[in-house]
Scaffold this motif. Structure first.
Motif, mmCIF file in Angstrom:
data_model
loop_
_atom_site.group_PDB
_atom_site.id
_atom_site.type_symbol
_atom_site.label_atom_id
_atom_site.label_comp_id
_atom_site.label_asym_id
_atom_site.label_seq_id
_atom_site.Cartn_x
_atom_site.Cartn_y
_atom_site.Cartn_z
ATOM 1 N N ALA A 100 0.847 -1.197 0.000
ATOM 2 C CA ALA A 100 0.000 0.000 0.000
ATOM 3 C C ALA A 100 0.879 1.242 0.000
ATOM 4 O O ALA A 100 1.860 1.333 0.736
ATOM 5 C CB ALA A 100 -0.925 0.001 1.211
ATOM 6 N N GLY A 101 0.532 2.175 -0.866
ATOM 7 C CA GLY A 101 1.290 3.421 -0.967
ATOM 8 C C GLY A 101 2.433 3.348 -1.962
ATOM 9 O O GLY A 101 3.119 4.340 -2.192
ATOM 10 N N THR A 102 2.653 2.181 -2.551
ATOM 11 C CA THR A 102 3.715 2.033 -3.548
ATOM 12 C C THR A 102 3.084 1.611 -4.874
ATOM 13 O O THR A 102 1.992 1.036 -4.892
ATOM 14 C CB THR A 102 4.757 0.970 -3.135
ATOM 15 N N GLY A 103 3.769 1.840 -5.965
ATOM 16 C CA GLY A 103 3.244 1.456 -7.268
ATOM 17 C C GLY A 103 1.865 2.041 -7.482
ATOM 18 O O GLY A 103 1.526 3.083 -6.929
ATOM 19 N N THR A 104 1.049 1.358 -8.270
ATOM 20 C CA THR A 104 -0.335 1.791 -8.433
ATOM 21 C C THR A 104 -1.244 0.745 -7.798
ATOM 22 O O THR A 104 -0.877 -0.426 -7.681
ATOM 23 C CB THR A 104 -0.730 1.945 -9.919
ATOM 24 N N SER A 131 -8.406 -5.715 3.283
ATOM 25 C CA SER A 131 -7.327 -5.152 4.096
ATOM 26 C C SER A 131 -6.463 -4.192 3.276
ATOM 27 O O SER A 131 -6.141 -3.093 3.717
ATOM 28 C CB SER A 131 -6.478 -6.287 4.680
ATOM 29 N N TYR A 132 -6.096 -4.623 2.081
ATOM 30 C CA TYR A 132 -5.266 -3.787 1.210
ATOM 31 C C TYR A 132 -6.009 -2.513 0.797
ATOM 32 O O TYR A 132 -5.458 -1.411 0.890
ATOM 33 C CB TYR A 132 -4.840 -4.575 -0.035
ATOM 34 N N LEU A 133 -7.247 -2.651 0.344
ATOM 35 C CA LEU A 133 -8.001 -1.478 -0.099
ATOM 36 C C LEU A 133 -8.262 -0.504 1.046
ATOM 37 O O LEU A 133 -8.262 0.714 0.847
ATOM 38 C CB LEU A 133 -9.317 -1.904 -0.754
ATOM 39 N N THR A 134 -8.444 -1.038 2.249
ATOM 40 C CA THR A 134 -8.614 -0.167 3.422
ATOM 41 C C THR A 134 -7.352 0.671 3.637
ATOM 42 O O THR A 134 -7.433 1.878 3.884
ATOM 43 C CB THR A 134 -8.937 -1.008 4.670
ATOM 44 N N ALA A 135 -6.198 0.028 3.530
ATOM 45 C CA ALA A 135 -4.930 0.758 3.680
ATOM 46 C C ALA A 135 -4.784 1.816 2.600
ATOM 47 O O ALA A 135 -4.369 2.956 2.879
ATOM 48 C CB ALA A 135 -3.754 -0.214 3.646
ATOM 49 N N GLU A 141 -7.071 4.722 3.362
ATOM 50 C CA GLU A 141 -6.511 5.559 4.429
ATOM 51 C C GLU A 141 -5.394 6.456 3.914
ATOM 52 O O GLU A 141 -5.173 7.559 4.433
ATOM 53 C CB GLU A 141 -6.006 4.676 5.571
ATOM 54 N N LEU A 142 -4.677 5.992 2.887
ATOM 55 C CA LEU A 142 -3.603 6.783 2.278
ATOM 56 C C LEU A 142 -4.131 7.768 1.237
ATOM 57 O O LEU A 142 -3.360 8.546 0.673
ATOM 58 C CB LEU A 142 -2.563 5.857 1.627
ATOM 59 N N GLY A 143 -5.431 7.722 0.960
ATOM 60 C CA GLY A 143 -6.031 8.631 -0.007
ATOM 61 C C GLY A 143 -5.807 8.222 -1.461
ATOM 62 O O GLY A 143 -6.013 9.022 -2.364
ATOM 63 N N ARG A 144 -5.416 6.988 -1.682
ATOM 64 C CA ARG A 144 -5.136 6.546 -3.057
ATOM 65 C C ARG A 144 -6.355 5.940 -3.749
ATOM 66 O O ARG A 144 -6.316 5.685 -4.954
ATOM 67 C CB ARG A 144 -3.963 5.566 -3.068
ATOM 68 N N ILE A 145 -7.416 5.682 -2.990
ATOM 69 C CA ILE A 145 -8.719 5.394 -3.570
ATOM 70 C C ILE A 145 -9.721 6.291 -2.859
ATOM 71 O O ILE A 145 -9.420 6.864 -1.807
ATOM 72 C CB ILE A 145 -9.118 3.898 -3.470
ATOM 73 N N ALA A 146 -10.895 6.433 -3.413
ATOM 74 C CA ALA A 146 -11.899 7.365 -2.889
ATOM 75 C C ALA A 146 -12.184 7.101 -1.405
ATOM 76 O O ALA A 146 -12.256 5.954 -0.970
ATOM 77 C CB ALA A 146 -13.181 7.253 -3.692
ATOM 78 N N ALA A 147 -12.351 8.185 -0.665
ATOM 79 C CA ALA A 147 -12.614 8.092 0.772
ATOM 80 C C ALA A 147 -13.906 7.345 1.063
ATOM 81 O O ALA A 147 -14.053 6.730 2.122
ATOM 82 C CB ALA A 147 -12.663 9.488 1.392
#
Length: 192
Positions: free
Chosen positions: A79-83, A137-141, A144-150
């Motif tokens: 999470a937070g790396t790559g796309t 779990s991954y999508l939640t992370a 939280e990082l703002g990389r998918i819609a809140a």
């Protein structure tokens, strides 16, 4: 079969044999005789370690499910790396490129096995249920990082992704889908 020869890590050797038979010949070919023949041991070896063949199969499935836990940790750590789409494409391709698709067929084709597995996985299908939890779990992370819609409904996105990607891999004997096809599905589901 030779007798009196010590076999180290009998359950893992039998699980490996079961996986090879399952991948090569499918769920209907998975018998205690096929497993022990593949493992190169006497049939009694399996029954010394497991109450019956369905108990063996349940432990085999649970062993393979535990492997998803390590895949899930790796995915969550990405999470937070790559796309997001690339991370999910890689993880789901690894998952369904393994024995997971064959295990789904095994579980759905054996009533006694499914009943035993209900003790640990009361709903859903083992492997798919754990895979969905891994994606949640991954999508939640990532949320939280703002990389998918809140407001992304990760509890709906995860099983949608699992189902859609599983359909791409469902033909056990066919050619696995290309990464681009998996990526296209992942992108459409996550963006939707």
């Amino acid at each position: 079969m030779p007798t009196g020869v010590a076999i180290s890590d009998v359950p893992e050797q039998l699980f490996g044999a079961a996986e090879r038979v399952l991948l090569r010949d499918g769920p209907s070919a998975l018998t205690s005789r096929a497993v022990t023949t593949e493992a190169g041991c006497a049939k009694g070896v399996l029954h010394r370690h497991f109450a019956d063949f369905d108990a063996f199969l349940a432990e085999f499935v649970l062993d393979r499910v535990r492997r998803i836990d390590s895949q899930g940790a790796a995915l969550r750590n990405s999470a937070g790396t790559g796309t997001v789409a690339d991370n999910l494409t890689g993880a789901l391709t690894d998952l369904f490129g393994s024995v997971a698709v064959a295990i789904v067929g095994l579980v759905t084709s054996r009533d006694d096995l499914r009943a035993r597995l209900r003790r640990t996985t009361p709903t859903g299908i083992p492997v798919l249920t754990e895979a969905a939890a891994m994606v949640v779990s991954y999508l939640t992370a990532e949320r939280e990082l703002g990389r998918i819609a809140a407001d992304a409904d990760v509890d709906t996105l995860a099983p949608t992704l699992i189902g859609a990607v599983h359909m791409l891999f469902a033909d056990r004997k066919g050619t696995p889908p290309e990464a681009g096809a998996v990526h296209k599905v992942v992108t459409a589901v996550v963006a939707g």
